[in-house]
Design an enzyme around this catalytic site. Structure first.
Site, mmCIF file in Angstrom:
data_model
loop_
_atom_site.group_PDB
_atom_site.id
_atom_site.type_symbol
_atom_site.label_atom_id
_atom_site.label_comp_id
_atom_site.label_asym_id
_atom_site.label_seq_id
_atom_site.Cartn_x
_atom_site.Cartn_y
_atom_site.Cartn_z
ATOM 1 N N GLU A 159 -0.189 -3.683 -0.880
ATOM 2 C CA GLU A 159 0.443 -2.517 -1.490
ATOM 3 C C GLU A 159 1.456 -1.873 -0.556
ATOM 4 O O GLU A 159 1.151 -1.577 0.602
ATOM 5 C CB GLU A 159 -0.607 -1.479 -1.900
ATOM 6 C CG GLU A 159 0.001 -0.245 -2.555
ATOM 7 C CD GLU A 159 -1.004 0.663 -3.209
ATOM 8 O OE1 GLU A 159 -0.580 1.705 -3.761
ATOM 9 O OE2 GLU A 159 -2.211 0.355 -3.191
ATOM 10 N N ASP A 210 -9.820 2.673 -8.887
ATOM 11 C CA ASP A 210 -10.196 4.067 -8.646
ATOM 12 C C ASP A 210 -8.995 4.985 -8.873
ATOM 13 O O ASP A 210 -9.120 6.210 -8.789
ATOM 14 C CB ASP A 210 -10.803 4.264 -7.258
ATOM 15 C CG ASP A 210 -9.882 3.863 -6.114
ATOM 16 O OD1 ASP A 210 -8.741 3.444 -6.374
ATOM 17 O OD2 ASP A 210 -10.317 3.961 -4.951
#
Length: 275
Positions: free
Chosen positions: A182, A46
């Site tokens: 992340e 995304d």
């Protein structure tokens, strides 16, 4: 001939201590190049909201956006395992919605797996029960940027480190076949990688993960206004592209392009009959 990457080959790579590679792609041409280069997995992220659509975050990205770009990518891919992000509010609303939307992504894009951000254990379990492979995503989760207070490193306190480690175990137990970590400290990512049976894919999580993922615009220097610490720039295509565009403009304006070599011919007799 290169073997097709699957959920099973990801598990095998973890067992054999073979590093996995993943890059983003959002269109046919780029996906084809990445696939032909031997990358294990392509993520239709995304992040397309940022690098393709010009949004300031990923929050505005829709299911239709993901399906549109996902279709383009899968048409190009022969060997890489294609993962499509589930966009904001496509799974946070209910378990039912998460399964329906995951099903849409797989059915309409022909991708191999979906990815969910944050620790949605019930949703992961339900989606995997529907025979849809799931990649989890922990640490910095861009869809939660508003609640996180910005794009910041996660897991630097004892409480948050324990939470990420616990969530990693939980998403594995829920059925995820891999987890993206992340922007977490390298030693935390190492601990989690050692504890899990499923592969960890790092982005800003250091060298100890089972694999690495980058946004290809970042690694190719195509985004000039933002360069995260964790990115290694393997080329500066942004400057190369700008130079080519400028050269084209200059040559058109001064009449050096197109030349005779760029033209198609027709008989002078035919042209004379037009006058």
């Amino acid at each position: 001939m290169q073997a097709k990457n699957t959920v099973l080959t990801f598990r095998q790579a973890k067992q054999e201590n073979k590093k996995l590679t993943m890059l983003t792609a959002y269109d046919y041409s780029t996906a084809k190049l990445i696939d032909e280069s031997g990358i294990n997995s392509i993520l239709v992220g995304d992040s397309l909201g940022n690098v393709m659509l010009g949004y300031s975050s990923t929050i505005s990205v829709t299911m239709d956006d993901m399906i549109h770009h996902g279709k383009a990518v899968t048409r190009a891919v022969k060997n890489a395992l294609v993962v499509v992000d589930m966009p904001f509010m496509s799974y946070q609303t209910s378990v039912y919605d998460s399964v329906v939307n995951a099903g849409r992504l797989i059915k309409e894009t022909n991708a191999n797996a979906v990815k969910l951000e944050s620790a949605f254990f019930e949703e992961i379990a339900a989606i995997t029960k529907a025979s849809i492979p799931v990649v989890a995503h922990l640490g910095l989760t861009p869809q939660s940027v508003n609640s996180l207070g910005g794009y910041k490193v996660q897991g630097i306190t004892e409480e948050s480190a324990k939470k990420i480690a616990s969530d990693a175990q939980a998403v594995q137990d829920a059925g995820a076949f891999a987890v993206v970590l992340e922007c977490v400290p390298a030693k935390l990512a190492k601990y989690i990688t050692q504890q899990l049976k499923i592969p960890t894919i790092g982005i800003g999580a250091g060298r100890y993960c089972d694999g690495q993922v980058l946004v290809y615009h970042d690694m190719l220097g195509m985004v000039s206004d933002f360069k995260p610490k964790f990115v290694k720039q393997y080329a500066n295509l942004g400057e190369t592209m700008k130079s080519a565009f400028s050269n084209f403009s200059e040559e058109v304006q001064n009449g050096t392009f197109p030349t005779k070599e760029n033209e198609y011919n027709i008989s002078d007799e035919i042209i004379e009959k037009l006058y």
